[in-house]
Design a protein around this motif. Sequence first.
Motif, PDB file in Angstrom:
ATOM      1  N   SER A 120       0.817  -1.208   0.000  1.00 23.33           N
ATOM      2  CA  SER A 120       0.000   0.000   0.000  1.00 23.33           C
ATOM      3  C   SER A 120       0.856   1.265   0.000  1.00 23.33           C
ATOM      4  O   SER A 120       0.333   2.378   0.156  1.00 23.33           O
ATOM      5  N   ASP A 159      -7.821  -3.673  13.685  1.00 27.66           N
ATOM      6  CA  ASP A 159      -8.400  -2.350  13.477  1.00 27.66           C
ATOM      7  C   ASP A 159      -7.549  -1.281  14.154  1.00 27.66           C
ATOM      8  O   ASP A 159      -7.307  -0.200  13.586  1.00 27.66           O
ATOM      9  N   HIS A 167      -7.782   7.492   8.513  1.00 26.70           N
ATOM     10  CA  HIS A 167      -7.357   6.809   7.294  1.00 26.70           C
ATOM     11  C   HIS A 167      -8.539   6.478   6.390  1.00 26.70           C
ATOM     12  O   HIS A 167      -9.697   6.456   6.804  1.00 26.70           O
ATOM     13  N   ASP A 168      -8.201   6.215   5.143  1.00 26.04           N
ATOM     14  CA  ASP A 168      -9.187   5.816   4.133  1.00 26.04           C
ATOM     15  C   ASP A 168      -9.637   4.382   4.421  1.00 26.04           C
ATOM     16  O   ASP A 168      -8.814   3.462   4.437  1.00 26.04           O
ATOM     17  N   PRO A 169     -10.931   4.156   4.658  1.00 26.60           N
ATOM     18  CA  PRO A 169     -11.412   2.794   4.948  1.00 26.60           C
ATOM     19  C   PRO A 169     -11.085   1.803   3.834  1.00 26.60           C
ATOM     20  O   PRO A 169     -10.847   0.622   4.109  1.00 26.60           O
ATOM     21  N   ASP A 170     -11.068   2.256   2.602  1.00 31.93           N
ATOM     22  CA  ASP A 170     -10.745   1.354   1.491  1.00 31.93           C
ATOM     23  C   ASP A 170      -9.295   0.891   1.562  1.00 31.93           C
ATOM     24  O   ASP A 170      -8.993  -0.277   1.273  1.00 31.93           O
ATOM     25  N   GLU A 171      -8.405   1.806   1.937  1.00 25.48           N
ATOM     26  CA  GLU A 171      -7.008   1.416   2.085  1.00 25.48           C
ATOM     27  C   GLU A 171      -6.853   0.421   3.234  1.00 25.48           C
ATOM     28  O   GLU A 171      -6.144  -0.590   3.104  1.00 25.48           O
ATOM     29  N   ALA A 221      -9.056  -1.661   4.350  1.00 23.94           N
ATOM     30  CA  ALA A 221      -9.615  -2.950   3.926  1.00 23.94           C
ATOM     31  C   ALA A 221      -8.640  -3.687   3.017  1.00 23.94           C
ATOM     32  O   ALA A 221      -8.484  -4.911   3.115  1.00 23.94           O
ATOM     33  N   ALA A 222      -7.977  -2.946   2.135  1.00 23.40           N
ATOM     34  CA  ALA A 222      -7.020  -3.565   1.209  1.00 23.40           C
ATOM     35  C   ALA A 222      -5.805  -4.107   1.955  1.00 23.40           C
ATOM     36  O   ALA A 222      -5.329  -5.214   1.667  1.00 23.40           O
TER      37      ALA A 222
END
Length: 229
Positions: free
Chosen positions: A36, A54, A65-69, A71-72
């Motif tokens: 990432s 988490d 932070h970006d939740p999508d990042e 999750a990735a």
Amino acid sequence: MSGDGTGRAVLFDVDGTLVDTTYLHTVAWWEALRQSGRRVPMSVIHRTIGMGSDQLLARFLGEDHDPDEAAAVSAAHHTLYAEYWPRLAPLDGAAELLRACADRGWTVVLASSARGDELEAMRRAVGADEAVTAATSSDDVEASKPAPDLVRSALDGAQVTPDRAVFVGDTVWDVAACERAGVPCVGVLSGGITRRELEEAGAAEVYENPADLLAHLDGSLLARRPGRG
């Protein structure tokens, strides 16, 4: 379990306490973060192993932070760590310790910050499920270590109050969660955290690993057999 208030439970963390996974997680998180674009030294990552993913991600990606990042990164960690599952190794004495506690009448409960499928892989590695009464994972709670939710969920699984339980773990996050839940924590050094750190965090006792705790069981907090006050 006993309905007359005489039962006692021993709650075991699993990663780094029963199974030799701490540094596997460190490498998997390092690679997941690197994918990432996040460069975090392994020595820093190691200090966070044992807290919930988490909270680990919030520490390294930032609270906003970006939740999508997140999750990735979490998905990458899970994929990378899963590659080790067929080769997971229990720490010396892990299975024997669980069986010894069960033989003494303790209710044995596993309390892991891992996901449910990760916990199942570790249970297979230990190979002492006949000694385990219940298990709880991060899938079962809202807040992860160092919050006390996981410890409280394990207490519910054992059907005992905090004063009738002892927790065995390898990180300061285990000790912190136990303190908030009112359960004494026995520490082991097999996760790479020092004796001094565990003691300063509040661990009641510290042993080298499961085999060392097993060898000194009669002099530990687990010496007292259930039902003896």
